[in-house]
Design a protein around this motif. Structure first.
Motif, PDB file in Angstrom:
ATOM      1  N   ALA A   1     -35.072  18.862  81.498  1.00  0.00           N
ATOM      2  CA  ALA A   1     -34.949  20.289  81.183  1.00  0.00           C
ATOM      3  C   ALA A   1     -34.151  21.016  82.259  1.00  0.00           C
ATOM      4  O   ALA A   1     -33.289  21.854  81.963  1.00  0.00           O
ATOM      5  CB  ALA A   1     -36.332  20.910  81.028  1.00  0.00           C
ATOM      6  N   ARG A   2     -34.423  20.694  83.525  1.00  0.00           N
ATOM      7  CA  ARG A   2     -33.704  21.353  84.622  1.00  0.00           C
ATOM      8  C   ARG A   2     -32.220  21.009  84.597  1.00  0.00           C
ATOM      9  O   ARG A   2     -31.359  21.893  84.709  1.00  0.00           O
ATOM     10  CB  ARG A   2     -34.319  20.942  85.959  1.00  0.00           C
ATOM     11  N   LEU A   3     -31.903  19.726  84.442  1.00  0.00           N
ATOM     12  CA  LEU A   3     -30.500  19.311  84.429  1.00  0.00           C
ATOM     13  C   LEU A   3     -29.756  19.896  83.232  1.00  0.00           C
ATOM     14  O   LEU A   3     -28.596  20.309  83.346  1.00  0.00           O
ATOM     15  CB  LEU A   3     -30.406  17.785  84.410  1.00  0.00           C
TER      16      LEU A   3
ATOM     17  N   LEU B   1     -25.663  23.642  81.150  1.00  0.00           N
ATOM     18  CA  LEU B   1     -25.294  24.692  80.205  1.00  0.00           C
ATOM     19  C   LEU B   1     -24.857  25.956  80.940  1.00  0.00           C
ATOM     20  O   LEU B   1     -23.898  26.628  80.540  1.00  0.00           O
ATOM     21  CB  LEU B   1     -26.468  24.990  79.275  1.00  0.00           C
ATOM     22  N   GLN B   2     -25.550  26.288  82.018  1.00  0.00           N
ATOM     23  CA  GLN B   2     -25.157  27.450  82.817  1.00  0.00           C
ATOM     24  C   GLN B   2     -23.787  27.243  83.448  1.00  0.00           C
ATOM     25  O   GLN B   2     -22.961  28.162  83.490  1.00  0.00           O
ATOM     26  CB  GLN B   2     -26.205  27.715  83.897  1.00  0.00           C
ATOM     27  N   ASP B   3     -23.524  26.037  83.927  1.00  0.00           N
ATOM     28  CA  ASP B   3     -22.231  25.740  84.548  1.00  0.00           C
ATOM     29  C   ASP B   3     -21.079  25.877  83.555  1.00  0.00           C
ATOM     30  O   ASP B   3     -19.934  26.124  83.954  1.00  0.00           O
ATOM     31  CB  ASP B   3     -22.235  24.327  85.138  1.00  0.00           C
ATOM     32  N   SER B   4     -21.376  25.702  82.262  1.00  0.00           N
ATOM     33  CA  SER B   4     -20.328  25.825  81.243  1.00  0.00           C
ATOM     34  C   SER B   4     -20.153  27.264  80.766  1.00  0.00           C
ATOM     35  O   SER B   4     -19.357  27.519  79.858  1.00  0.00           O
ATOM     36  CB  SER B   4     -20.640  24.912  80.056  1.00  0.00           C
ATOM     37  N   GLY B   5     -20.898  28.202  81.364  1.00  0.00           N
ATOM     38  CA  GLY B   5     -20.708  29.611  81.050  1.00  0.00           C
ATOM     39  C   GLY B   5     -21.707  30.206  80.080  1.00  0.00           C
ATOM     40  O   GLY B   5     -21.620  31.400  79.766  1.00  0.00           O
ATOM     41  N   LEU B   6     -22.656  29.426  79.607  1.00  0.00           N
ATOM     42  CA  LEU B   6     -23.659  29.950  78.685  1.00  0.00           C
ATOM     43  C   LEU B   6     -24.782  30.632  79.459  1.00  0.00           C
ATOM     44  O   LEU B   6     -25.099  30.258  80.587  1.00  0.00           O
ATOM     45  CB  LEU B   6     -24.238  28.819  77.832  1.00  0.00           C
ATOM     46  N   ARG B   7     -25.376  31.632  78.832  1.00  0.00           N
ATOM     47  CA  ARG B   7     -26.530  32.315  79.418  1.00  0.00           C
ATOM     48  C   ARG B   7     -27.780  31.564  78.977  1.00  0.00           C
ATOM     49  O   ARG B   7     -28.074  31.485  77.782  1.00  0.00           O
ATOM     50  CB  ARG B   7     -26.571  33.764  78.948  1.00  0.00           C
TER      51      ARG B   7
ATOM     52  N   ALA C   1     -26.274  18.470  76.496  1.00  0.00           N
ATOM     53  CA  ALA C   1     -25.521  19.704  76.717  1.00  0.00           C
ATOM     54  C   ALA C   1     -24.329  19.793  75.772  1.00  0.00           C
ATOM     55  O   ALA C   1     -24.011  20.873  75.255  1.00  0.00           O
ATOM     56  CB  ALA C   1     -25.062  19.786  78.169  1.00  0.00           C
ATOM     57  N   ASP C   2     -23.660  18.676  75.523  1.00  0.00           N
ATOM     58  CA  ASP C   2     -22.532  18.675  74.589  1.00  0.00           C
ATOM     59  C   ASP C   2     -22.992  19.108  73.198  1.00  0.00           C
ATOM     60  O   ASP C   2     -22.328  19.904  72.525  1.00  0.00           O
ATOM     61  CB  ASP C   2     -21.904  17.281  74.511  1.00  0.00           C
ATOM     62  N   LEU C   3     -24.134  18.580  72.771  1.00  0.00           N
ATOM     63  CA  LEU C   3     -24.658  18.937  71.453  1.00  0.00           C
ATOM     64  C   LEU C   3     -25.065  20.407  71.406  1.00  0.00           C
ATOM     65  O   LEU C   3     -24.762  21.116  70.439  1.00  0.00           O
ATOM     66  CB  LEU C   3     -25.851  18.041  71.116  1.00  0.00           C
ATOM     67  N   VAL C   4     -25.726  20.888  72.445  1.00  0.00           N
ATOM     68  CA  VAL C   4     -26.164  22.286  72.468  1.00  0.00           C
ATOM     69  C   VAL C   4     -24.968  23.231  72.466  1.00  0.00           C
ATOM     70  O   VAL C   4     -24.984  24.271  71.794  1.00  0.00           O
ATOM     71  CB  VAL C   4     -27.068  22.550  73.686  1.00  0.00           C
ATOM     72  N   ARG C   5     -23.923  22.891  73.194  1.00  0.00           N
ATOM     73  CA  ARG C   5     -22.729  23.740  73.198  1.00  0.00           C
ATOM     74  C   ARG C   5     -22.122  23.828  71.802  1.00  0.00           C
ATOM     75  O   ARG C   5     -21.654  24.898  71.380  1.00  0.00           O
ATOM     76  CB  ARG C   5     -21.705  23.211  74.208  1.00  0.00           C
TER      77      ARG C   5
END
Length: 253
Positions: A52-54, A59-65, A230-234
């Motif tokens: 969860a932390r990673l 996701l934050q590093d890719s610009g998402l809130r 993260a790829d899927l969530v984006r």
């Protein structure tokens, strides 16, 4: 050793902050009405917290809130204060307490909460009622947990559920390596039969989620699993934003 595909398809308490209610100004092109909800859940000692932390960090590093959250989803939950009196990891094996956590999640389904917060793009929920149901079934097949496993639609569902798992021997090794293992950790690795009952119930209640992926943290590095998730969530966040833009254009805004 990492697997080629860390996200395999499914076979079948920090306090929340005040959610922001959507207004006309919030619903401008490019802003989704509701965040993408991601649940990270599983048995103890399977790497839920690390994943969860990673995931939240990537996701934050890719610009998402991103809002990394634990506990009840509702903003003003009537059971929050009483449930927070119990210490995670030291909670007694109690049918009544288990029923209280299950009832809490049923209230989350009808009360406004973090999944309605339009100021974030993604909510990463670390653990939820899914593991409470699985624990109740595995520990004593308690009535509330047994009912909940058969009626998963009574609880909020997430856009994506990441269910962590690890073999019994691996979990025993992780328990031995912990400086401060809690009582619940010890109970859940006491025997392989408990683990089997827990996993079956967890898979049953997780059916309600829109997408479910199982991650074997003994075979897949946490960083690799987080990147794939993260790829899927984006992609999910981008699709939701596109739907919002299309809806606003269709309504003539």
């Amino acid at each position: 050793m990492a697997t080629a595909d860390p996200l395999t398809p499914a076979i079948s308490t920090a306090r929340t902050r005040r959610p922001h209610r959507a207004t006309t100004a919030d619903r401008r092109p490019g802003r989704a009405r509701r965040p993408v909800g991601v649940l990270v859940d599983g048995m103890d000692l399977t790497g839920k917290t690390t994943l969860a932390r990673l995931l939240a960090e990537q996701l934050q590093d890719s610009g998402l809130r991103v809002f990394h959250h634990r506990g009840a989803l509702a903003e003003r939950h009537p059971l929050r204060r009483s449930l927070e009196r119990t210490v995670p990891g030291e909670r007694p094996a109690s049918s009544r307490l288990n029923a209280a956590f299950i009832a809490s999640a049923m209230l989350d389904r009808v009360l406004p909460g973090v999944l309605d917060d339009v100021l974030v793009d993604v909510v990463v929920q670390e653990s939820y009622v899914d593991r409470a149901v699985a624990y109740g079934v595995a520990a004593g097949n308690w009535p509330a947990a047994r009912w909940a496993a058969r009626h998963p639609g009574a609880f909020p569902r997430f856009d994506l559920a990441l269910i962590t798992r690890a073999g019994h021997v691996v979990r025993l090794e992780r328990l031995a390596g912990r400086d401060r293992a809690d009582g619940v950790d010890a109970v859940t690795v006491a025997d392989a039969a408990f683990e089997g009952r827990f996993c079956r119930a967890l898979h049953q209640v997780a059916r309600r989620h829109r997408r479910v992926r199982h991650i074997d943290t003994a075979a897949t590095a946490s960083e690799q699993a987080a990147r794939a998730a993260a790829d899927l969530v984006r992609r999910l966040a981008a699709a939701r934003a596109a739907e919002q833009i299309g809806a606003e254009r269709g309504s003539g805004r």
